[in-house]
Design an enzyme around this catalytic site. Sequence first.
Site, PDB file in Angstrom:
ATOM      1  N   HIS A 111       1.852   4.347  -2.905  1.00  0.00           N
ATOM      2  CA  HIS A 111       1.955   5.979  -2.828  1.00  0.00           C
ATOM      3  C   HIS A 111       3.464   6.376  -3.140  1.00  0.00           C
ATOM      4  O   HIS A 111       3.572   7.341  -4.001  1.00  0.00           O
ATOM      5  CB  HIS A 111       1.985   6.182  -1.344  1.00  0.00           C
ATOM      6  CG  HIS A 111       0.525   6.324  -0.702  1.00  0.00           C
ATOM      7  ND1 HIS A 111      -0.452   7.010  -1.205  1.00  0.00           N
ATOM      8  CD2 HIS A 111      -0.054   5.414   0.366  1.00  0.00           C
ATOM      9  CE1 HIS A 111      -1.313   6.778  -0.555  1.00  0.00           C
ATOM     10  NE2 HIS A 111      -1.032   5.869   0.371  1.00  0.00           N
TER      11      HIS A 111
ATOM     12  N   ASP B  84      -5.124   7.447  -1.367  1.00  0.00           N
ATOM     13  CA  ASP B  84      -5.869   6.585  -0.677  1.00  0.00           C
ATOM     14  C   ASP B  84      -7.329   6.776  -1.126  1.00  0.00           C
ATOM     15  O   ASP B  84      -7.756   7.960  -1.576  1.00  0.00           O
ATOM     16  CB  ASP B  84      -5.820   7.158   1.025  1.00  0.00           C
ATOM     17  CG  ASP B  84      -4.772   6.583   1.338  1.00  0.00           C
ATOM     18  OD1 ASP B  84      -3.908   5.596   1.064  1.00  0.00           O
ATOM     19  OD2 ASP B  84      -3.914   7.480   2.289  1.00  0.00           O
TER      20      ASP B  84
ATOM     21  N   HIS C  52       0.910  -1.023   0.218  1.00  0.00           N
ATOM     22  CA  HIS C  52      -0.192   0.150   0.004  1.00  0.00           C
ATOM     23  C   HIS C  52       0.816   1.168   0.016  1.00  0.00           C
ATOM     24  O   HIS C  52       0.847   2.119  -0.919  1.00  0.00           O
ATOM     25  CB  HIS C  52      -0.926  -0.021   1.133  1.00  0.00           C
ATOM     26  CG  HIS C  52      -1.786   1.107   1.318  1.00  0.00           C
ATOM     27  ND1 HIS C  52      -3.094   1.278   0.928  1.00  0.00           N
ATOM     28  CD2 HIS C  52      -1.358   2.511   2.110  1.00  0.00           C
ATOM     29  CE1 HIS C  52      -3.447   2.563   1.328  1.00  0.00           C
ATOM     30  NE2 HIS C  52      -2.612   3.052   1.859  1.00  0.00           N
ATOM     31  N   GLU C  53       1.865   1.255   0.941  1.00  0.00           N
ATOM     32  CA  GLU C  53       2.821   2.480   0.966  1.00  0.00           C
ATOM     33  C   GLU C  53       3.573   2.658  -0.275  1.00  0.00           C
ATOM     34  O   GLU C  53       4.111   3.492  -0.703  1.00  0.00           O
ATOM     35  CB  GLU C  53       3.731   2.448   2.276  1.00  0.00           C
ATOM     36  CG  GLU C  53       2.662   2.478   3.490  1.00  0.00           C
ATOM     37  CD  GLU C  53       1.606   3.709   3.540  1.00  0.00           C
ATOM     38  OE1 GLU C  53       1.853   4.649   3.050  1.00  0.00           O
ATOM     39  OE2 GLU C  53       0.606   3.378   4.210  1.00  0.00           O
TER      40      GLU C  53
END
Length: 905
Positions: free
Chosen positions: A159, A166, A155-156
């Site tokens: 980014h 998000d 998830h990170e």
Amino acid sequence: MVLCLNVILFLTLHLLPGMKSSMVNLINNGYDGIVIAINPSVPEDEKLIENIKEMVTEASTYLFHATKRRVYFRNVSILIPMTWKSKSEYFIPKQESYDQADVIVANPYLKYGDDPYTLQYGRCGEKGKYIHFTPNFLLTNNFHIYGSRGRVFVHEWAHLRWGIFDEYNVDQPFYISRKNTIEATRCSTHITGINVVFKKCPGGSCITSLCRRDSQTGLYEAKCTFLPKKSQTAKESIMFMPSLHSVTEFCTEKTHNTEAPNLQNKMCNGKSTWDVIMNSVDFQNTSPMTEMNPPTHPTFSLLKSKQRVVCLVLDKSGSMSAEDRLFQMNQAAELYLIQVIEKGSLVGMVTFDSVAEIQNHLTRITDDNVYQKITAKLPQVANGGTSICRGLKAGFQAIIHSDQSTSGSEIILLTDGEDNEINSCFEDVKRSGAIIHTIALGPSAAKELETLSNMTGGYRFFANKDITGLTNAFSRISSRSGSITQQAIQLESKALKITGRKRVNGTVPVDSTVGNDTFFVVTWTIQKPEIVLQDPKGKKYKTSDFKEDKLNIRSARLQIPGIAETGTWTYSLLNNHASSQMLTVTVTTRARSPTIPPVIATAHMSQHTAHYPSPMIVYAQVSQGFLPVLGISVIAIIETEDGHQVTLELWDNGAGRDTVKNDGIYSRYFTDYYGNGRYSLKVHAQARNNTARLNLRQPQNKVLYVPGYVENGKIILNPPRPEVKDDLAKAKIEDFSRLTSGGSFTVSGAPPPGNHPSVFPPSKITDLEAKFKEDYIQLSWTAPGNVLDKGKANSYIIRISKSFMDRQEDFDNATLVNTSNLIPKEAGSKENFEFKPEHFRVENGTKFYISVQAINEANLISEVSHIVQAIKFIPLPEDSVHDLGTKISEITLAILGLPMIFSVF
């Protein structure tokens, strides 16, 4: 006719390379060069390394399948701090450092939570700066709150690497859909759950109720919470809730929820996360691998930071005699050795012209005697040609001769001359593993100089005629180990041209986070001025208290005994000479306490190079620990090779080029090109009149803290998130001053100085808001400029529709709103506009979708703003709404494994 000009076209494929020199490469589907660095303040713990390895190994498999067999993690370096014990399996790093790491492991400041997050400056598709994990997150089982650590890492990573955002929104957790249903802000809408309000739990039983509509907004009441079902069939999306077992993919064009009021839709114009990922540089030439399973597990290298090794490589060729360059170099080098380099570092020095000479082999910096031995060898005469490669090779020899490895060592190369043979040593530089920081002094320094910094991950600077450019550059070259409390901090650096027999006065605030090792330095060009310095308690220091350098390099220095008094220091300089002369004042200090991080400021440009008419972006980050500092003045000064200066006030308002409001990242477009060549950046951050405060809110761009789940008819609640107390939420900090260099960048293709037609439209409006008030719709937004975020736009286009506007064509076909009475304000101002939707039938529940564009005086038009929704809502008595698709009368509630019964009504 209005011309459309899309700002995104200017931002090219090289997005934010000036931010940080990541070493990550994607080769044959595998990511190499990932650096995970542990902060020196983290206690030694073998389990931490073990858990990092497990996290990345799990993440590699998850990433491989999430990207449809396209990428995985192959080689990862874990950088261990000097504070940990040495082991045989630890190797010496090359260019890897804490400050340049892709992932950092560090404690949060003020213990405000363990949420993993990514520091993300840029727009959609632009890389972030770093991922931050706390040791507690890596050492504690938080699977039920965030999901497994491997999933969180993916998830990170999305980014950080691909610049996506998000798909939830903690500030707007619900919205009204096109179907007139209240939906949780999520992607995809196939994620199911219930919406409940939790009340107090007296006597071991908890009562909950279905969420009621707010009478003003038509949405659920403020305390309404969406709880997902533990068992799901939906595979999307990793950017919403990777903690759900079924979630293994990113939202695609088919599954993406374009209506959700989340940052992904706002920043990426409604594009799905997968579409943004597929458009990234990583995926342009990457095809799925043929095998179904991921390749071998990642390979890990354990690197241990070493003591700092720095060698100054200084030009003393004949051209250095011009414009006092040799004097200025010596003044700045002395300041670096005495005030900036950390105690315990090993320092050497080489001087060069057409030949090179080692003046000092590596010497450990311990006290004043050591400084004096090195500064005594600073060159006093400039002559000869320029051979940069010979200087560098002598620097390597000075390091090796002292039984140190060039790997991970630093060289500070300063030169003002051209050298046609500089590229002959590029391969030697690569093999050395050294980090080379370059300082180009004057307009004639070798054009290839910055290549040395780029290939080794070093800083690059350009200094012009006055000494402050050099002192700013040297002051910026501090340790990259992550030990912020040991680093020198610049409070002031000011050049003052004083006429004969005149006096100048000034002030410098010293705040309570700094005060150790504080120096006031004054330089002059003709004659030493009369100096008076007064501390906040009235104690005065006079000219005789300032030590003048024995080498006659026209500088005088005062070290404040002990810890400098907190408050405003005042100084007065009197030019006793009959002629005008240039005086400079430089103030440096260090952290007051090893346990309280100081307020720091850093700055950089979005790119190292710009080709006109591509705009650049100026960034400055002001923080204490990991907490953003708000409510301050941040001024950027950009200077060209001929001394022309542009001053910009940077903003943290979430508009223009600023991505997120109140995140401590201050930014602004730069378009005022003044010819080609090198440009330098410095930033002055000041807190005045007690307006500064810390932002203790959780950072954005992080994995979602899941409050609980519904499983087998039970609500399983996670421990509540640590809340920031109201009195801390606006934590004030005292007045301060910070000055920092943002390095240099190079411009090409720019027209010569003069008036030129505008080629930039107004910037996109990114903070549009809308609401109904009786029969009128009220809009508010931050005004863009005539040129991006500068000046005033000429007019606005506002369009309204009852249908959702997915594309540009939808906007063009929507109904125009009469804006003849709307006169644009100066960029950065708040615009407010109210209108009545005359041509529409409006009744209870009517929804309107609204978007805005700005036009400048050259008829260039901005991008369409994000789409906002305004709903006409007339509250009904006792109006309530049932939860989405779930009707329950009694559920068993489990908190931390303890079952309790509660009622739903």
